[in-house]
Design a protein around this motif. Structure first.
Motif, PDB file in Angstrom:
ATOM      1  N   THR A  12       4.533   4.077  -4.306  1.00 14.52           N
ATOM      2  CA  THR A  12       4.300   3.552  -2.968  1.00 14.52           C
ATOM      3  C   THR A  12       4.513   2.056  -3.000  1.00 14.52           C
ATOM      4  O   THR A  12       3.930   1.374  -3.838  1.00 14.52           O
ATOM      5  N   THR A  14       3.753  -1.542  -2.208  1.00 20.85           N
ATOM      6  CA  THR A  14       2.576  -2.266  -1.773  1.00 20.85           C
ATOM      7  C   THR A  14       2.701  -3.718  -2.158  1.00 20.85           C
ATOM      8  O   THR A  14       3.251  -4.051  -3.205  1.00 20.85           O
ATOM      9  N   ARG A  41      -4.916  -8.548  -2.707  1.00 18.98           N
ATOM     10  CA  ARG A  41      -4.408  -8.081  -1.416  1.00 18.98           C
ATOM     11  C   ARG A  41      -4.951  -8.921  -0.264  1.00 18.98           C
ATOM     12  O   ARG A  41      -4.272  -9.154   0.735  1.00 18.98           O
ATOM     13  N   ALA A 279      -3.518   7.655  -1.275  1.00 21.30           N
ATOM     14  CA  ALA A 279      -2.337   6.827  -1.045  1.00 21.30           C
ATOM     15  C   ALA A 279      -1.735   7.110   0.318  1.00 21.30           C
ATOM     16  O   ALA A 279      -1.311   6.197   1.034  1.00 21.30           O
ATOM     17  N   LEU A 280      -1.703   8.385   0.707  1.00 22.25           N
ATOM     18  CA  LEU A 280      -1.143   8.754   2.004  1.00 22.25           C
ATOM     19  C   LEU A 280      -1.993   8.216   3.143  1.00 22.25           C
ATOM     20  O   LEU A 280      -1.470   7.791   4.173  1.00 22.25           O
ATOM     21  N   GLY A 282      -3.628   5.456   3.207  1.00 20.56           N
ATOM     22  CA  GLY A 282      -3.328   4.042   3.383  1.00 20.56           C
ATOM     23  C   GLY A 282      -2.012   3.802   4.084  1.00 20.56           C
ATOM     24  O   GLY A 282      -1.888   2.903   4.920  1.00 20.56           O
ATOM     25  N   THR A 283      -1.001   4.629   3.787  1.00 21.40           N
ATOM     26  CA  THR A 283       0.327   4.400   4.357  1.00 21.40           C
ATOM     27  C   THR A 283       0.466   4.966   5.772  1.00 21.40           C
ATOM     28  O   THR A 283       1.366   4.552   6.508  1.00 21.40           O
ATOM     29  N   ARG A 284      -0.398   5.897   6.169  1.00 18.23           N
ATOM     30  CA  ARG A 284      -0.262   6.533   7.481  1.00 18.23           C
ATOM     31  C   ARG A 284      -1.277   6.011   8.495  1.00 18.23           C
ATOM     32  O   ARG A 284      -1.439   6.605   9.576  1.00 18.23           O
ATOM     33  N   VAL A 331      -4.656  -1.884   9.173  1.00 18.35           N
ATOM     34  CA  VAL A 331      -3.656  -1.226   8.318  1.00 18.35           C
ATOM     35  C   VAL A 331      -3.659  -1.833   6.920  1.00 18.35           C
ATOM     36  O   VAL A 331      -3.650  -1.112   5.903  1.00 18.35           O
ATOM     37  N   SER A 335      -4.817   0.158   3.499  1.00 17.00           N
ATOM     38  CA  SER A 335      -3.924   0.303   2.359  1.00 17.00           C
ATOM     39  C   SER A 335      -4.558  -0.261   1.089  1.00 17.00           C
ATOM     40  O   SER A 335      -4.480   0.357   0.014  1.00 17.00           O
ATOM     41  N   SER A 338      -7.438   2.066  -0.091  1.00 17.70           N
ATOM     42  CA  SER A 338      -6.964   3.307  -0.705  1.00 17.70           C
ATOM     43  C   SER A 338      -6.479   3.048  -2.127  1.00 17.70           C
ATOM     44  O   SER A 338      -6.744   3.839  -3.041  1.00 17.70           O
ATOM     45  N   ASP A 339      -5.772   1.933  -2.349  1.00 19.25           N
ATOM     46  CA  ASP A 339      -5.324   1.596  -3.694  1.00 19.25           C
ATOM     47  C   ASP A 339      -6.507   1.247  -4.598  1.00 19.25           C
ATOM     48  O   ASP A 339      -6.541   1.625  -5.772  1.00 19.25           O
TER      49      ASP A 339
END
Length: 353
Positions: A12, A14, A41, A279-280, A282-284, A331, A335, A338-339
């Protein structure tokens, strides 16, 4: 510069350092590594969010719409040029976009989000009144969808090729192709209009005050619509991760030692399979925000969707910037979290770089 988060074969992009599989006993402890990831981050997210806020003002300034048309309504065509100039000066729409952005940024540093011309009240008041409805709806749907997707995905993966697996996979593929507004309209037609079990729109009866019981009752249908639209991809991802874990050497070794059933799922399969789902998530998150806006519009939910549309159409810069920056921050935070959760859960991965 983007980097790669490596989680059991799922890469993914990032904006952080590389997270890679580390040999046992090496690397920082999981919680310390997760904290370091969040710090990195955050350091990246702050200037990125500031740049995004400037971009919102720049892009909005290119809009062909005249915000005075939204402010004046039917009186716009009867206003003289002098009256229009006076209105532009009063609302601050005669400024350049960078002057308006700098003024908004300075107010933000003082805790003043500005005045919303479309809502005729401070932006902070708009957020305080409407944001809780959006957060409650989105948060409840996200939590429910995640729990159901992980549980059902694990069951489907453990019974690969069985009736339950085929049924859940087929339903997930079908619902993944259905937009949220179609699910919302179907619930309105069947449950609210046809069966008359639940109200179709709003969060309270007309003229009534908001109550906890009333909000919960009115929120069932939008919650169902948003939950159903989020489950398919999460379920399919969890199922695929479980199937891959079952075929791994670690699980084969556990089975050879006599570990089966619930103990095998809980101790060896689920901890690894949940990482792709995190992971999904965070990305969605952008999809969650867009879906929530659509669902709120269909059900007349008193969240941020309606004011977002109004602020964009009328170039209400302070409100539009606040909503956009808040969505972007959500967002980025999702993300990062989640990481960080993946780093904290799985001791085999570590921060590098």
């Amino acid at each position: 510069m983007g980097a790669v988060v490596e989680r059991g074969g799922m890469d993914t992009l990032t904006p952080t350092a590389v997270i890679e599989h580390a040999p046992a006993g090496r690397g920082a402890r999981p919680l310390r590594a997760a904290g370091r990831l969040l710090a990195v981050r955050t350091a990246i997210a702050v200037p990125l969010t500031v740049a995004l806020s400037a971009a919102i003002f720049a892009v909005a300034s290119l809009s062909p719409f005249d915000p005075l048309a939204a402010y004046l309504g039917s009186n716009y065509q009867f206003a003289t040029p002098a009256q229009r100039d006076a209105m532009r000066a009063a609302y601050g729409t005669d400024q350049s976009w960078y002057a308006a952005w700098w003024q908004w940024l300075g107010g933000l540093a003082r805790g003043d989000l500005g005045w919303s011309s479309t809502q005729s009240q401070p932006v902070s008041t708009v957020l305080a009144e409407r944001l809780p409805f959006t957060l409650a709806l989105s948060g409840a749907a996200l939590l429910t969808a995640t729990v159901l997707a992980i549980v059902l995905g694990c069951l489907a993966g453990m019974r690969r090729g069985g009736v339950l697996d085929r049924a859940l996979t087929g339903l997930s593929v079908a619902f993944a192709a259905v937009p949220p507004f179609v699910v919302s309209l179907a619930l309105v037609v069947v449950v609210a209009v046809g069966l008359r079990w639940l109200p179709a729109s709003g969060a309270a009866a007309p003229g009534a005050d908001y109550t906890v019981a009333g909000v919960l009752r009115y929120g069932i249908l939008p919650w169902l619509a948003l939950t159903v639209s989020m489950i398919p991809w999460l379920l399919l991802t969890t199922r695929a991760a479980v199937v891959a874990s079952i075929d791994s050497d670690a699980v084969r070794g556990a089975r050879a030692r006599g570990v089966h059933g619930w103990a095998l799922l809980r101790g060896h399969i689920a901890p690894v399979s949940v990482l792709p789902t995190l992971a999904l998530l965070g990305t969605r998150l952008p999809e969650l925000i867009a879906g929530a806006a659509i669902v709120e519009t269909v059900f007349g939910w008193p969240g941020m969707a309606a004011v977002l549309v109004d602020s964009a159409a009328a170039l209400d810069f302070p409100l539009l910037a606040a909503l956009t920056v808040a969505a972007a921050a959500a967002v980025l935070a999702g993300s990062a979290l989640s990481d960080a959760a993946a780093v904290a859960i799985d001791p085999r991965i570590r921060m590098a770089g």
